[in-house]
Enzyme design. Structure first.
Site, PDB file in Angstrom:
ATOM      1  N   VAL A  57      -3.874   0.141  -2.466  1.00 43.55           N
ATOM      2  CA  VAL A  57      -3.209   1.200  -2.617  1.00 43.55           C
ATOM      3  C   VAL A  57      -1.650   1.321  -2.085  1.00 43.55           C
ATOM      4  CG1 VAL A  57      -3.308   3.852  -2.019  1.00 43.55           C
ATOM      5  CG2 VAL A  57      -5.115   2.537  -2.353  1.00 43.55           C
ATOM      6  N   PRO A  58      -0.876   1.269  -3.125  1.00 43.32           N
ATOM      7  CA  PRO A  58       0.501   0.849  -2.822  1.00 43.32           C
ATOM      8  C   PRO A  58       1.338   2.198  -2.166  1.00 43.32           C
ATOM      9  CG  PRO A  58       0.266   1.246  -5.132  1.00 43.32           C
ATOM     10  CD  PRO A  58      -1.042   1.260  -4.502  1.00 43.32           C
ATOM     11  N   CYS A  59       1.305   2.494  -1.033  1.00 43.60           N
ATOM     12  CA  CYS A  59       1.841   3.705  -0.527  1.00 43.60           C
ATOM     13  C   CYS A  59       3.349   3.313  -0.146  1.00 43.60           C
ATOM     14  CB  CYS A  59       1.242   4.262   0.744  1.00 43.60           C
ATOM     15  SG  CYS A  59       0.883   3.068   2.101  1.00 43.60           S
ATOM     16  N   HIS A  60       3.795   2.049  -0.212  1.00 41.28           N
ATOM     17  CA  HIS A  60       5.279   1.714  -0.077  1.00 41.28           C
ATOM     18  C   HIS A  60       6.006   2.371  -1.409  1.00 41.28           C
ATOM     19  CE1 HIS A  60       3.615  -1.689  -2.479  1.00 41.28           C
ATOM     20  NE2 HIS A  60       4.736  -1.532  -3.030  1.00 41.28           N
ATOM     21  N   ARG A  61       5.221   2.512  -2.495  1.00 42.43           N
ATOM     22  CA  ARG A  61       5.882   2.974  -3.810  1.00 42.43           C
ATOM     23  C   ARG A  61       6.374   4.458  -3.466  1.00 42.43           C
ATOM     24  NH1 ARG A  61       1.906   0.149  -7.723  1.00 42.43           N
ATOM     25  NH2 ARG A  61       2.633  -1.756  -7.135  1.00 42.43           N
TER      26      ARG A  61
END
Length: 94
Positions: A57-61
C-alpha cells in the site's frame, strides 16, 4: 486488521497509480465517498501511519495539498526517494 476507516484509506491509497501522487485532502474526499466521513485529513494521515503493508500500500504517494511531502513513517528522505524513483521510471516508460 484496522478499522473500517483505516481499511478504506489503505484501499484508496492502494489505487494510486505508480508514479503519481495524491494529497491528503484528495484522499480524504475519496474515502468519504466510501464511508461518508468528511474533512478527515488528519485521520487519513493517522491511518496511513498505521499502514501494515507499507510496500504493498504505497502511502508514500500521499503529499500535502501545497506540494510538500509531509510525514512518512519510514522517514521523509525515503518518501522523497521513492516518489523520485517512481516519477523517473514513469518517464522512461513513456
Amino acid at each position: 486488521t484496522g478499522s473500517r476507516f483505516e481499511q478504506a484509506v489503505w484501499m484508496k491509497a492502494f489505487e494510486i497509480p505508480y508514479g503519481s501522487t495524491l494529497s491528503y485532502k484528495e484522499l480524504s474526499f475519496n474515502v468519504s465517498q466510501i464511508i461518508g466521513k468528511q474533512n478527515s485529513y488528519r485521520a487519513v494521515g493517522n491511518a496511513l501511519g498505521k499502514n501494515p503493508l507499507i510496500i504493498i500500500v504505497p502511502c508514500h504517494r500521499i503529499i500535502k495539498s501545497n506540494g510538500e511531502l509531509g510525514y512518512f513513517s519510514s522517514g521523509v528522505e525515503i518518501k522523497k526517494a521513492l516518489i523520485g524513483l517512481e516519477k523517473e521510471q514513469k518517464i522512461k516508460k513513456i
